[in-house]
Design an enzyme around this catalytic site. Structure first.
Site, PDB file in Angstrom:
ATOM      1  N   ARG A 137      -7.441 -10.022   4.591  1.00 17.70           N
ATOM      2  CA  ARG A 137      -6.605  -8.868   4.910  1.00 17.70           C
ATOM      3  C   ARG A 137      -7.357  -7.900   5.827  1.00 17.70           C
ATOM      4  NH1 ARG A 137      -2.324  -5.882   0.780  1.00 17.70           N
ATOM      5  NH2 ARG A 137      -1.620  -4.369   2.329  1.00 17.70           N
ATOM      6  N   GLU A 160       0.897  -3.153  17.067  1.00 18.64           N
ATOM      7  CA  GLU A 160       0.551  -3.966  15.886  1.00 18.64           C
ATOM      8  C   GLU A 160       1.001  -5.421  16.076  1.00 18.64           C
ATOM      9  OE1 GLU A 160      -1.326  -2.617  13.550  1.00 18.64           O
ATOM     10  OE2 GLU A 160      -0.949  -0.468  13.804  1.00 18.64           O
ATOM     11  N   HIS A 187      -9.033   4.098  15.056  1.00 19.43           N
ATOM     12  CA  HIS A 187      -9.028   5.221  14.100  1.00 19.43           C
ATOM     13  C   HIS A 187      -9.989   6.319  14.537  1.00 19.43           C
ATOM     14  CE1 HIS A 187      -7.361   2.737  10.493  1.00 19.43           C
ATOM     15  NE2 HIS A 187      -6.410   3.454  11.054  1.00 19.43           N
ATOM     16  N   ASN A 236      -7.453  -5.145  10.390  1.00 20.41           N
ATOM     17  CA  ASN A 236      -8.098  -3.959  10.957  1.00 20.41           C
ATOM     18  C   ASN A 236      -8.539  -4.160  12.399  1.00 20.41           C
ATOM     19  OD1 ASN A 236      -7.884  -2.292   8.715  1.00 20.41           O
ATOM     20  ND2 ASN A 236      -9.656  -3.263   7.764  1.00 20.41           N
ATOM     21  N   LYS A 249       0.851  -1.190   0.000  1.00 20.04           N
ATOM     22  CA  LYS A 249       0.000   0.000   0.000  1.00 20.04           C
ATOM     23  C   LYS A 249       0.886   1.237   0.000  1.00 20.04           C
ATOM     24  CE  LYS A 249      -4.024  -1.703   2.530  1.00 20.04           C
ATOM     25  NZ  LYS A 249      -4.858  -1.470   3.719  1.00 20.04           N
TER      26      LYS A 249
HETATM   27 ZN    ZN Z   1      -2.217   0.306  12.557  1.00 26.45          ZN
END
Ligand code: ZN
Ligand code: ADP
Length: 374
Positions: free
Chosen positions: A246, A190, A257, A250, A148
């Site tokens: 994928r 992460e 977010h 998230n 990405k």
């Molecule tokens: Zn992240």
């Protein structure tokens, strides 16, 4: 000799190797030269990383016979925009003699550099090869693998971009020594995410080393990075353009977010927001009977041991707007990953497995957010 692990990202013709080790920057020339058929390499980096690591990387490329240039831009996510993209692109196209399609871009820096330089590579002369040399833990375990690339727009993060896979990724854990305090936590969050969605043994590993990790020596960090890269590589290989599994990556990011956006991207780091988001998602999962409260306690304990927050009060600088359940719900409904206002949640079905749920109710979301206020 540096200890190196190579992990293959299986994407057919676009597949590539990720090398993880200690002391790899000095050896990067041979690798770079193999992807630069016309003997030119352009290092794109930011103003902080340039002073620290551009010189050794350029020198290594020089020793391998490459004519090497360095282009930098001001450090910081606020510069990951079209204006910077334009400046870097013009700098690249203005090099003398002009570069051709055989030139190699070397993205040297954190996630901001990887995204921006990768996007420059994707679009310059309709596509140049690039190798990614992430210098933050977050970029190493997350952004550097997956292809990405892009920049932020006024309307939101990463709204402009392209999928463009690197030809190789080189991760030298020795460079993490100079990371500013707190930066490591972004990557560690992460890593916990990866463990919860796919790999209980990674959770054991993180638990075993939790006290040491925030100040760990490069070999231990290299081991952590290699495990996470292998996991992310497997997820990406199964789903290059984010149609299915994928999306599992998230996990923790729906609420995370929203908290970051509600805070105006200040007073809280990405890793802190993701840590809170994971706790909230785990709470939703308990509320729906998917997992036991003991699983939440376990993950909360790991996060705390890594100095990551598990409640709003653990982030002293967080503005009040970022703790407001209604405001957060509103932001989640507007997220680009929400469909027709339905918020998608990745929830654990046990530690090491997750599934995507489209039917999480506003009440369940607000109960989860309220749980972060306790
Ligand atoms: Zn992240
Ligand atoms: P992220 O990977 O967290 O998205 P950024 O690209 O925003 O990161 O980098 C975070 C900050 O750390 C930036 O100011 C960047 O210049 C700086 N930085 C990146 N790598 C290093 C390093 N190895 N040592 C010191 N500072 C670094």
């Amino acid at each position: 000799m540096p200890v190196t692990r190579k992990i293959r990202v299986e994407l057919g013709q676009r597949g590539y190797d990720v090398a993880v080790g200690v002391g790899l920057l000095d050896e990067i020339g041979t690798e770079a030269a193999s992807f630069a058929p016309t003997g030119r390499a352009v290092i794109i980096t930011d103003s902080n990383v340039r002073g620290l690591y551009a010189e050794p990387v350029a020198a290594a490329c020089g020793r391998a016979g490459l004519q090497t240039h360095v282009i930098d831009f001001p450090a910081g996510e606020q510069h990951k925009n079209l204006a910077t993209y334009g400046q870097v692109m013009e700098g690249l196209l203005g090099l003398a003699p002009p570069i051709d399609r055989g030139a190699l871009i070397v993205a040297l820096g954190g996630g901001v550099v990887g995204d921006l330089a990768g996007f420059v590579a994707a679009t310059a002369l309709r596509g140049l090869d690039f190798i990614n040399v992430p210098t933050t833990l977050l970029a190493g375990v997350d952004a550097a693998v997956g292809g990405k690339t892009g920049v932020d727009a006024r309307g939101g993060k990463n709204l402009i971009g392209a999928f463009h896979q690197p030809r190789a990724v080189v991760i030298d854990a020795a460079v993490l020594k100079t990371l500013p305090a707190g930066e490591l936590g972004n990557g560690l969050a992460e890593c916990v995410k990866h463990a919860v969605i796919r790999d209980r043994s990674l959770l054991d590993f993180i638990e075993d080393h939790a006290e040491a990790l925030p100040a760990a020596e490069p070999p231990l960090l290299a081991e952590l990075i290699a495990r996470n890269v292998a996991l992310k590589a497997a997820v990406v290989a199964g789903d290059e353009k984010e149609a299915g599994q994928r999306a599992h990556l998230n996990f923790g990011h729906t609420v995370g977010h929203a908290v970051e956006a509600a805070a105006g991207y200040s007073g809280i780091s990405h890793g802190q927001a993701v840590a809170l988001g994971m706790v909230a998602a785990l709470h939703v999962a308990v509320g729906r009977g998917l997992i036991e409260p003991a699983a939440v306690r376990r993950v909360r304990n790991v996060l705390s041991a890594l100095s990551l927050p598990v409640r709003f009060a653990d982030v002293p600088g967080l503005p009040a707007s970022a703790r407001d359940p209604e405001r957060l719900a509103e932001i989640m409904a507007r997220d680009k990953k929400a469909r027709a206002g339905v918020v998608r949640f990745v929830l654990p079905t046990n530690l090491g497995n997750v599934a995507v749920f489209d039917d999480v109710t506003p009440d369940q979301v607000s109960a989860a957010v309220r749980s972060l206020r306790q």
